[in-house]
Scaffold this active site. Sequence first.
Site, mmCIF file in Angstrom:
data_model
loop_
_atom_site.group_PDB
_atom_site.id
_atom_site.type_symbol
_atom_site.label_atom_id
_atom_site.label_comp_id
_atom_site.label_asym_id
_atom_site.label_seq_id
_atom_site.Cartn_x
_atom_site.Cartn_y
_atom_site.Cartn_z
ATOM 1 N N CYS A 98 -5.487 15.885 -16.851
ATOM 2 C CA CYS A 98 -6.599 16.816 -16.967
ATOM 3 C C CYS A 98 -6.984 17.218 -15.554
ATOM 4 O O CYS A 98 -7.389 16.360 -14.749
ATOM 5 C CB CYS A 98 -7.770 16.163 -17.697
ATOM 6 S SG CYS A 98 -9.130 17.324 -17.897
ATOM 7 N N GLY A 99 -6.832 18.507 -15.249
ATOM 8 C CA GLY A 99 -7.086 18.982 -13.886
ATOM 9 C C GLY A 99 -8.553 18.946 -13.535
ATOM 10 O O GLY A 99 -8.952 18.366 -12.516
ATOM 11 N N ASP A 239 -12.383 25.693 -22.892
ATOM 12 C CA ASP A 239 -12.564 25.135 -21.551
ATOM 13 C C ASP A 239 -13.479 26.052 -20.751
ATOM 14 O O ASP A 239 -13.204 27.254 -20.628
ATOM 15 C CB ASP A 239 -11.195 25.003 -20.870
ATOM 16 C CG ASP A 239 -11.226 24.072 -19.671
ATOM 17 O OD1 ASP A 239 -12.300 23.916 -19.065
ATOM 18 O OD2 ASP A 239 -10.161 23.517 -19.346
ATOM 19 N N CYS A 243 -9.174 25.494 -16.337
ATOM 20 C CA CYS A 243 -8.207 24.533 -16.881
ATOM 21 C C CYS A 243 -7.101 24.229 -15.857
ATOM 22 O O CYS A 243 -6.201 25.051 -15.629
ATOM 23 C CB CYS A 243 -7.589 25.035 -18.191
ATOM 24 S SG CYS A 243 -6.683 23.736 -19.052
ATOM 25 N N THR A 245 -4.617 21.947 -15.953
ATOM 26 C CA THR A 245 -3.251 21.814 -16.467
ATOM 27 C C THR A 245 -2.756 23.166 -16.990
ATOM 28 O O THR A 245 -1.563 23.475 -16.883
ATOM 29 C CB THR A 245 -3.179 20.725 -17.561
ATOM 30 O OG1 THR A 245 -4.216 20.953 -18.525
ATOM 31 C CG2 THR A 245 -3.349 19.335 -16.970
HETATM 32 O O1 PYC Z 1 -8.537 21.046 -16.593
HETATM 33 O O2 PYC Z 1 -6.571 20.359 -17.275
HETATM 34 C C1 PYC Z 1 -7.738 20.657 -17.485
HETATM 35 C C2 PYC Z 1 -8.263 20.559 -18.857
HETATM 36 C C3 PYC Z 1 -7.588 20.216 -19.980
HETATM 37 C C4 PYC Z 1 -8.490 20.261 -21.026
HETATM 38 C C5 PYC Z 1 -9.700 20.634 -20.521
HETATM 39 N N1 PYC Z 1 -9.549 20.807 -19.188
#
Ligand code: PYC
Length: 317
Positions: A98-99, A239, A243, A245
């Site tokens: 999760c980034g 999100d 996000c 990822t």
């Molecule tokens: O930031 O990778 C992310 C992420 C995944 C689901 C919600 N945020």
Amino acid sequence: MMSFLMKRASFHSVAVIDTHTGGEPTRVVTSGGPDLGSGPLPERRDRFQREFDRFRSAVVNEPRGSDVMVGALLCEPVDPSCAAGVIFFNNVGYLGMCGHGTIGVVVALAHLGRLQPGEHRLETSVGVVTATLHPTGEVSVANVPSYRARKEFTVAVPGLGAVTGDVAWGGNWFYLVQKGDCDLRLANVEVLTDFCWRVRQAVNEQGFPEVDHVELFGPPTVPGAHSRNFVLCPGKAYDRSPCGTGTSAKLACLATDGKLAEGETWVQESIIGSTFAGTFRRQGDQIIPTITGTAYVNAESTLLLDDQDPFCWGIRH
Ligand code: PYC
């Protein structure tokens, strides 16, 4: 009759730090989590799911959390070069990487005085990532190798017709759709959610059961951004951040298509206007994306789990 004070003794305490990264919350569990042993992180994640899934729900679901919240359970890393191990979870299950969550974890650990500016390796259930805490407070995350599994995969979506997108891995599985004909605005969240949910079901049924995130792209609205997105997460929450990822999956597609050069910056804007800066480097034939963003601490608190509370373990999906 059992006194109020005696009843309090039955509480189980869970220490958490809440942060948000570009509007997307992360709840970092610093103590009081389940004992998952000392095996490899994927095994510990599976044990978490098998034996302690109600703890996941207690931490992130209502009444203590919400559908949007991502949890991050800190654990001892197997690899001694890592500062911590972390298992990410959400309202319906577990995330590989999760980034936004990794940025939140780094800021939470810095808040506790457990990390200083510099480079830190973190173990996740899908591999080791390297996070750099900059003196400015920004965090860059060099993610797991990311790649596109299928270019221009067209699915027939009941009620919507044919939709074409790329299937790519950025630490989670994504279906990425360039969506010119729909306004990516907060006012359209319900329509966008419905669209993504139907598309996900079609993608799952027609060849990629592992895809659990759908990401739509449109023109940017903030200065300096290259694109705006809408990302629907596995439990139907969108999100708030761009996000990490999902941006990694996008970078892998851009790199593979020769549309972004190594070291060049791609600024991804979220549906609420927050941004991540993304770049990538090549390592042999692998693409390693790096995502940079900022997180803020919202709360430092203790969750109390009272087994006598009928909703102690969260309102489950
Ligand atoms: O930031 O990778 C992310 C992420 C995944 C689901 C919600 N945020």
